[in-house]
Design an enzyme around this catalytic site. Structure first.
Site, PDB file in Angstrom:
ATOM      1  CE  LYS A   1      -2.332 -10.999   8.840  1.00 54.86           C
ATOM      2  NZ  LYS A   1      -3.648 -10.624   8.372  1.00 54.86           N
TER       3      LYS A   1
ATOM      4  CE1 TYR B   1      -4.246  -1.498   0.051  1.00 53.56           C
ATOM      5  CE2 TYR B   1      -3.121  -3.122   1.414  1.00 53.56           C
ATOM      6  CZ  TYR B   1      -4.202  -2.749   0.637  1.00 53.56           C
ATOM      7  OH  TYR B   1      -5.236  -3.629   0.454  1.00 53.56           O
TER       8      TYR B   1
ATOM      9  CG  ASP C   1     -10.541 -14.206   7.509  1.00 55.78           C
ATOM     10  OD1 ASP C   1      -9.544 -14.680   8.099  1.00 55.78           O
ATOM     11  OD2 ASP C   1     -10.453 -13.334   6.618  1.00 55.78           O
TER      12      ASP C   1
ATOM     13  CE1 TYR D   1      -7.410  -6.225   3.729  1.00 49.73           C
ATOM     14  CE2 TYR D   1      -6.563  -7.998   5.113  1.00 49.73           C
ATOM     15  CZ  TYR D   1      -6.457  -7.199   3.990  1.00 49.73           C
ATOM     16  OH  TYR D   1      -5.418  -7.389   3.120  1.00 49.73           O
TER      17      TYR D   1
END
Ligand SMILES: *Cc1c(COP(=O)(O)O)cnc(C)c1O
Length: 434
Positions: free
Chosen positions: A276, A18, A247, A146
């Site tokens: 992760k 980003y 998620d 997200y």
């Protein structure tokens, strides 16, 4: 190579997450990391408050994880998973099945969090197709979520915060309900899920699954919501014959104080995404875990198989490290560690709440958040943290930490003290009022 050469090469050729290449923010050159410290090329040592985006829960350069990686390297770093298997991957699948709630017994290994979300969404669509409902191919989710940066994952990210409006022309259009509004420790009220229930009932013929992050909404706003939301949602999905996808990429492996976010509510989804922290931050790996029923239904109809298969599926190196990271979670008292981090952060962040420009302070498990009234000035606030010997990377109005579980109390105190000091400087670390 000298430090400024590396920074110059980076500035000329690398593209950061980003980030702009024409107006880049400063980057710091990391040279090594061990335990909870990252060492920069100029010798500065930073206490790491980010666990490298939720991942490095056991700290850096861990002897057990190093050993798992080097031993596996000596045996084989990779072989294809088509037509072959091996103990790191088969063992990891069995273990994830054991660790996950309910009948989540079928594990699909993949490359990253975003890919595990893509896989979960494809599973839900194939499941409905296998049941003769191919038109049920859209998803319902909540705002402020997200789920990653690939296309179908983007389609269920918060439509405003998600910064994905640029791509809206090519994104599948999904159903959005308001984000869960009642805080984790607030008083539950069924009206919180009423609008979602209505959207689900009205559109069930088009919806294959509901997808959301259980209890903690991470990159969409670091919000902690009431676990009863998930119990009601489970009932609604069952009532409407819609699949439920959790998620757990950020929440999994103890981060929120329970092993899974789902454990706060005592419910099991039909499909779960993990990533992760699964390799303790050593390398990328994701997994999508389905119930036997979902997996068997998908394979019961034409074409009789699940249509996905990444090149590096089941990568032995990643799986070996993941198995060692799971060993650590088993042997190490992660729960009391996370609890202690939680209590200490609650105490030490509390004074921030008195500052005029701090709108909220919240802590759940090993996640601490100080929310400001205006977005931060990234280059300035990052510099302030580095000068104080800590690594914290805020986004938007959120200054937050999710330290490695192994962080000792004195290091955590230095981290929270640095945050208090920096946040108190309300002049230069925040953007000007609009
Ligand atoms: C980070 C994250 C993802 C994406 O994972 P990547 O490995 O970055 O692709 C998806 N969902 C949640 C909840 C996450 O926190």
């Amino acid at each position: 190579m000298a430090n400024n050469d590396i920074i110059a090469m980076d500035k000329r050729h690398a593209w950061h997450p980003y980030a702009s290449v024409t107006d880049p923010l400063p980057v710091y050159e990391a040279q090594s990391a061990s335990d909870v410290r990252i060492r920069l090329a100029d010798g500065t040592e930073l206490i790491d408050g980010m666990a490298s985006w939720w991942c490095a829960v056991h700290g850096y350069n861990h002897p057990d994880l190093n050993r798992a990686a080097t031993e596996q390297l000596g045996a084989m770093s990779h072989v294809m998973f088509g037509g072959m298997t091996h103990s790191p991957a088969a063992g990891l699948c069995a273990r994830l099945a054991e660790l996950t709630p309910g009948d989540l017994n079928r594990v699909f290994l993949c490359d990253s969090g975003s890919v595990s979300v893509e896989v979960a969404m494809k599973m839900a669509m194939q499941y409905m197709a296998a049941r003769g409902d191919p038109d049920r191919c859209r998803f319902l989710t909540v705002r402020r979520g997200y789920h990653g940066d690939t296309f179908h994952a983007m389609s269920v990210c918060d439509p405003v915060n998600g910064m994905h409006s640029l791509f809206s022309g090519s994104l599948p259009r999904q159903f959005f309900a308001p984000e869960p509004g009642i805080a984790y420790d607030g008083e539950w009220d069924d009206t919180d899920i009423a609008e979602l229930a209505e959207t689900l009932r009205a559109n069930r013929d088009e919806i294959c699954a509901v997808i959301l992050e259980p209890v903690v909404q991470g990159a969409g706003g670091m919000r902690f919501y009431h676990p009863t939301y998930l119990r009601r949602l489970r009932e609604l999905c069952d009532e409407q014959g819609v699949l439920l996808i959790f998620d757990e990429i950020a929440t999994g492996f103890g981060r929120s104080g329970e092993f899974w976010g789902a454990d706060h509510a005592g419910v099991a989804p039909d499909i779960m995404c993990v990533g992760k922290a699964i390799t303790g931050g050593y390398m990328t790996l994701g997994a999508t875990i389905a119930t036997d029923h979902v997996a068997e239904t998908i394979c019961s109809a034409d074409p009789g198989l699940f249509m996905h298969g990444p090149t590096f599926m089941g990568n032995p190196l990643a799986c070996a490290v993941a198995n060692a990271a799971l060993d650590l979670l088993e042997q190490d008292p992660w729960r009391p560690r996370v609890k202690a981090l939680e209590e200490q952060m609650r105490q030490e962040f509390a004074p921030c709440a008195e500052l005029d420009h701090v709108t909220d302070v919240r802590v759940l498990g090993a996640i601490g958040v100080v929310e400001l009234d205006r977005p931060v000035v990234m280059a300035e606030i990052q510099k302030q943290f580095v000068e104080r010997g800590v690594w914290v990377r805020p986004f938007g109005r959120l200054v937050y930490v999710m330290p490695p579980y192994v962080m000792q109390p004195d290091d955590l105190s230095r981290l929270t003290a640095a945050i208090r000091e920096v946040v108190e400087r309300d002049d230069d670390i925040r953007q000007d009022a609009p």
